[in-house]
Write an enzyme that holds these catalytic residues in place. Structure first.
Site, PDB file in Angstrom:
ATOM      1  N   HIS A 169      -5.813 -24.225 -49.826  1.00  0.00           N
ATOM      2  CA  HIS A 169      -4.534 -23.563 -49.557  1.00  0.00           C
ATOM      3  C   HIS A 169      -4.476 -22.255 -50.354  1.00  0.00           C
ATOM      4  O   HIS A 169      -5.082 -22.139 -51.413  1.00  0.00           O
ATOM      5  CB  HIS A 169      -3.382 -24.482 -49.953  1.00  0.00           C
ATOM      6  CG  HIS A 169      -2.047 -23.966 -49.538  1.00  0.00           C
ATOM      7  ND1 HIS A 169      -1.335 -23.058 -50.289  1.00  0.00           N
ATOM      8  CD2 HIS A 169      -1.312 -24.190 -48.429  1.00  0.00           C
ATOM      9  CE1 HIS A 169      -0.204 -22.766 -49.667  1.00  0.00           C
ATOM     10  NE2 HIS A 169      -0.158 -23.444 -48.530  1.00  0.00           N
ATOM     11  N   ALA A 186       6.653 -25.141 -44.869  1.00  0.00           N
ATOM     12  CA  ALA A 186       6.986 -25.579 -46.227  1.00  0.00           C
ATOM     13  C   ALA A 186       8.489 -25.439 -46.448  1.00  0.00           C
ATOM     14  O   ALA A 186       9.243 -26.335 -46.092  1.00  0.00           O
ATOM     15  CB  ALA A 186       6.187 -24.798 -47.258  1.00  0.00           C
ATOM     16  N   SER A 187       8.906 -24.283 -46.972  1.00  0.00           N
ATOM     17  CA  SER A 187      10.298 -24.156 -47.392  1.00  0.00           C
ATOM     18  C   SER A 187      11.291 -24.375 -46.254  1.00  0.00           C
ATOM     19  O   SER A 187      12.384 -24.882 -46.489  1.00  0.00           O
ATOM     20  CB  SER A 187      10.528 -22.786 -48.040  1.00  0.00           C
ATOM     21  OG  SER A 187      10.139 -21.753 -47.159  1.00  0.00           O
ATOM     22  N   GLY A 211       5.627 -18.319 -42.840  1.00  0.00           N
ATOM     23  CA  GLY A 211       6.857 -17.767 -42.280  1.00  0.00           C
ATOM     24  C   GLY A 211       7.431 -18.510 -41.090  1.00  0.00           C
ATOM     25  O   GLY A 211       8.391 -18.037 -40.473  1.00  0.00           O
ATOM     26  N   ILE A 218       3.450 -15.576 -46.410  1.00  0.00           N
ATOM     27  CA  ILE A 218       3.893 -16.880 -46.902  1.00  0.00           C
ATOM     28  C   ILE A 218       5.234 -16.749 -47.606  1.00  0.00           C
ATOM     29  O   ILE A 218       5.402 -15.906 -48.486  1.00  0.00           O
ATOM     30  CB  ILE A 218       2.824 -17.500 -47.828  1.00  0.00           C
ATOM     31  CG1 ILE A 218       1.575 -17.846 -47.018  1.00  0.00           C
ATOM     32  CG2 ILE A 218       3.367 -18.751 -48.521  1.00  0.00           C
ATOM     33  CD1 ILE A 218       0.440 -18.437 -47.822  1.00  0.00           C
ATOM     34  N   ASN A 247       4.506 -29.110 -45.965  1.00  0.00           N
ATOM     35  CA  ASN A 247       3.963 -29.050 -47.324  1.00  0.00           C
ATOM     36  C   ASN A 247       5.113 -28.970 -48.324  1.00  0.00           C
ATOM     37  O   ASN A 247       5.868 -27.997 -48.323  1.00  0.00           O
ATOM     38  CB  ASN A 247       3.055 -27.806 -47.418  1.00  0.00           C
ATOM     39  CG  ASN A 247       2.454 -27.610 -48.790  1.00  0.00           C
ATOM     40  OD1 ASN A 247       2.677 -28.392 -49.697  1.00  0.00           O
ATOM     41  ND2 ASN A 247       1.678 -26.543 -48.929  1.00  0.00           N
ATOM     42  N   LEU A 248       5.237 -29.989 -49.169  1.00  0.00           N
ATOM     43  CA  LEU A 248       6.371 -30.019 -50.112  1.00  0.00           C
ATOM     44  C   LEU A 248       6.088 -29.225 -51.385  1.00  0.00           C
ATOM     45  O   LEU A 248       6.967 -29.097 -52.243  1.00  0.00           O
ATOM     46  CB  LEU A 248       6.717 -31.476 -50.480  1.00  0.00           C
ATOM     47  CG  LEU A 248       7.106 -32.376 -49.318  1.00  0.00           C
ATOM     48  CD1 LEU A 248       7.611 -33.712 -49.841  1.00  0.00           C
ATOM     49  CD2 LEU A 248       8.168 -31.730 -48.438  1.00  0.00           C
ATOM     50  N   LYS A 249       4.844 -28.725 -51.525  1.00  0.00           N
ATOM     51  CA  LYS A 249       4.496 -27.931 -52.710  1.00  0.00           C
ATOM     52  C   LYS A 249       5.046 -28.601 -53.981  1.00  0.00           C
ATOM     53  O   LYS A 249       5.036 -29.825 -54.073  1.00  0.00           O
ATOM     54  CB  LYS A 249       5.018 -26.489 -52.526  1.00  0.00           C
ATOM     55  CG  LYS A 249       4.445 -25.833 -51.256  1.00  0.00           C
ATOM     56  CD  LYS A 249       4.691 -24.346 -51.204  1.00  0.00           C
ATOM     57  CE  LYS A 249       4.001 -23.741 -49.980  1.00  0.00           C
ATOM     58  NZ  LYS A 249       4.118 -22.271 -49.952  1.00  0.00           N
ATOM     59  N   GLU A 309      -3.397 -18.504 -42.565  1.00  0.00           N
ATOM     60  CA  GLU A 309      -2.114 -18.167 -43.189  1.00  0.00           C
ATOM     61  C   GLU A 309      -2.248 -16.844 -43.907  1.00  0.00           C
ATOM     62  O   GLU A 309      -2.730 -16.800 -45.045  1.00  0.00           O
ATOM     63  CB  GLU A 309      -1.728 -19.222 -44.231  1.00  0.00           C
ATOM     64  CG  GLU A 309      -1.334 -20.550 -43.686  1.00  0.00           C
ATOM     65  CD  GLU A 309      -0.577 -21.354 -44.771  1.00  0.00           C
ATOM     66  OE1 GLU A 309       0.613 -21.628 -44.566  1.00  0.00           O
ATOM     67  OE2 GLU A 309      -1.187 -21.685 -45.797  1.00  0.00           O
TER      68      GLU A 309
END
EC number: 5.3.1.1
Lengths: 214, 214, 214, 214
Positions: free
Chosen positions: D85, D194-195, D173, D138, D6-8, D133
């Site tokens: 989400h 994501a990150s 995480g 997160i 997920n690139l948010k 999640e």
């Protein structure tokens, strides 16, 4: 006059409308722009038409999923954005945040509202323009300039009372050149349109009719 | 000065705080009121304290479930209502609707907002008063009048620019009489308080300390 | 059968309806309760009628302004609460939080939903009961048990598939005893009512008619 | 295992991450996809990477401004979409509507939720998959599979109790291959990331590390 054509999520061809917007804008004194869905922004901007976003969120780069970031919209080619359209109503604090986000990304801003009191409120947030659209007239084909001309004049007064630099547009039910002229006569600097052009069999002809009397 | 004590959903005794509000209001020049939860309005109003609602919805009599109707709140004894508190943020159109609903029921109105720009917007909707409460200071014990005095002065200017008849209050972090005096010196006509009184061991003593320097 | 009369924000006398609910409940085998506005809870509960809240928020004691705390509702005399009524739709996470809050305060819970799929989802959150109310039938006078009987049977199946302990009620358009019987025949353990009783000239007679065929 | 990145609204280069997703997907047995912002969908899909939307709205073609239409997302090249989400929480009725909209456009669906009870609810709506999640994990770098392994196993049980055909993913995480293996061992069919990838200096290396132990 500024004419902004909102494509909403209509089943139209955004590139066909964009080409019409670009061409009629060049042929006339009116300034004409098109607001496609976010996923269409880049291709629409590539047509050369002036392109606007329909919405930006009151966010910055970071952990936001499913949001519309002002910088992304600007990178895709948008010159401006609608905020708080009647189909995308925001909390007051989020309208403020969205105006700030748009300004950060050098997007022009039009904040929509229902009535003169809300137009005064929107103007107090310092956008480039506000647009009064009585919800009960949206999609009716009855133009606000005819159904309720006082609302346009009162909106112009309400914005001027707060901030002289904020332009006032009007929307809802506008579909003919006479409607656009009437809006201008009432003090509006532009109009928001949607189905009248986006759902027309011939969007170019519809736009030409709209700006012809100007 | 107007001192409004918001009981939020704190585990306090609303009748004890209400009695303190009533008594200290009578002993001093300050106007003091209390805003309990909706289910406590009637009993709190029966103490004789000036009673406010924490919120009303932008609705009329009709098919609304779980909503707070302005007329019901007024019938229960409320004299006024907060609108758009930072813990109950509303859409711009709904703030407008809630102000209209409150006016219909003869409730006094205070519209809350985060910053001077939003205060100008809130003032444009024509409430009796607006209240600036920087969200980052709420519950901190650091008063806005000390942490960010400019925000109070700018809020006073923003409201005056839009409508001279709209009073400006401030809130967030106010817990001492000096804070109230400082707010008054910055141009505020009143303060919003919550935990400083509602969570005090002795609410009456806390209120007396607050209004003593006035 | 459980008959829950939702007073919404109707301009009715909540004490008159409550007295009728109390009396008819005593005269019959049906269980009857009334759900007034939050500000009326205490006085309604004092009539002796079984009293329900229309809504509770997914919150705990603390900094919440304009919210409905489950504990406050219970202290005011409520035995249960509606959650996620079609006029008070909540986020999934907040339905879960509101069910937890209600359970913490020993309130019985009915989670409302539009259709069998959502009824299954609501049942998975572990409330005491779920209620299927097709939004298009609310307030029409056409009972769901007649307009769309499959939706009631499918809702009963959907809930049973997830959790056998969750009762199923139905609502929307129910106004006669035959409607209540039809709902029971389709597997519903109760019905949600509103205007049929709350707006009746004689709420007691309306209730008696409703439960008479049971 | 399915790995969805997920690139948010991160300030990353979506095309660089998409190329890494495409290449590592081809080199390994894992299925890897990327979810960019709506305005980036088309260009990301053109890389050949499996592309997902971050959100679709519960709408159809028509008068919707600033919304994300499932058909538009599919036309832009998306194969699936996240729904609900934790940064885009929806009302229960709207999750149902968004799943229906996605299915209408032949998009695969993953409905996110916080905990096993909500996972059961999400599964009852009939998506292809659900993803648990815990919001508190997160962005922490502490994987759910380590911080709270029971939540993953309970989510798998909750979904299976409602509908055996619904896959369960987990997120929050996850940043190493060991985390992915741990998730798989707990019964998850995939992970949301994501990150860990989107903000990595070398997204390709980060992805390779993630899928290497599989």
């Amino acid at each position: 006059m500024f004419v902004l054509v909102n494509l909403k999520t209509y089943p139209c061809d955004p590139l066909e409308v964009a080409a019409a917007v670009r061409d009629v804008d060049e042929e006339t004194d009116a300034r004409i722009a098109v607001a496609p869905q976010a996923a269409h922004l880049e291709r629409v901007a590539e047509t050369g038409a002036e392109t606007w976003a329909q919405h930006v969120d009151p966010i910055d780069y970071g952990s936001n999923t499913g949001h519309t970031l002002a910088e992304t919209v600007a990178d895709a080619g948008a010159d401006g954005t609608l905020i708080n359209h009647s189909e995308q109503r925001l909390k007051l604090a989020d309208i403020d945040g969205a105006v700030r986000a748009a300004q950060r990304a050098d997007l022009e801003t039009i904040v929509c509202a229902n009535n003169p009191a809300q137009i005064g409120a929107a103007a107090a947030l310092g956008p480039d323009a506000v647009a009064v659209e009585p919800p009960e007239l949206i999609g009716t084909g009855t133009p606000v300039s005819q159904a309720d001309p006082d609302i346009v004049e009162d909106a112009v007064d309400a914005a001027a009372n707060v901030d002289d630099d904020v332009d006032v547009l009007c929307g809802a039910g506008i579909s003919t050149g006479d409607d656009v002229v009437a809006a201008s006569d009432l003090g509006a600097e532009g109009v928001l349109l949607a189905s009248g052009v986006a759902k027309a069999d011939d969007p170019r002809a519809a736009l030409e009719d709209l700006v012809d009397p100007l």
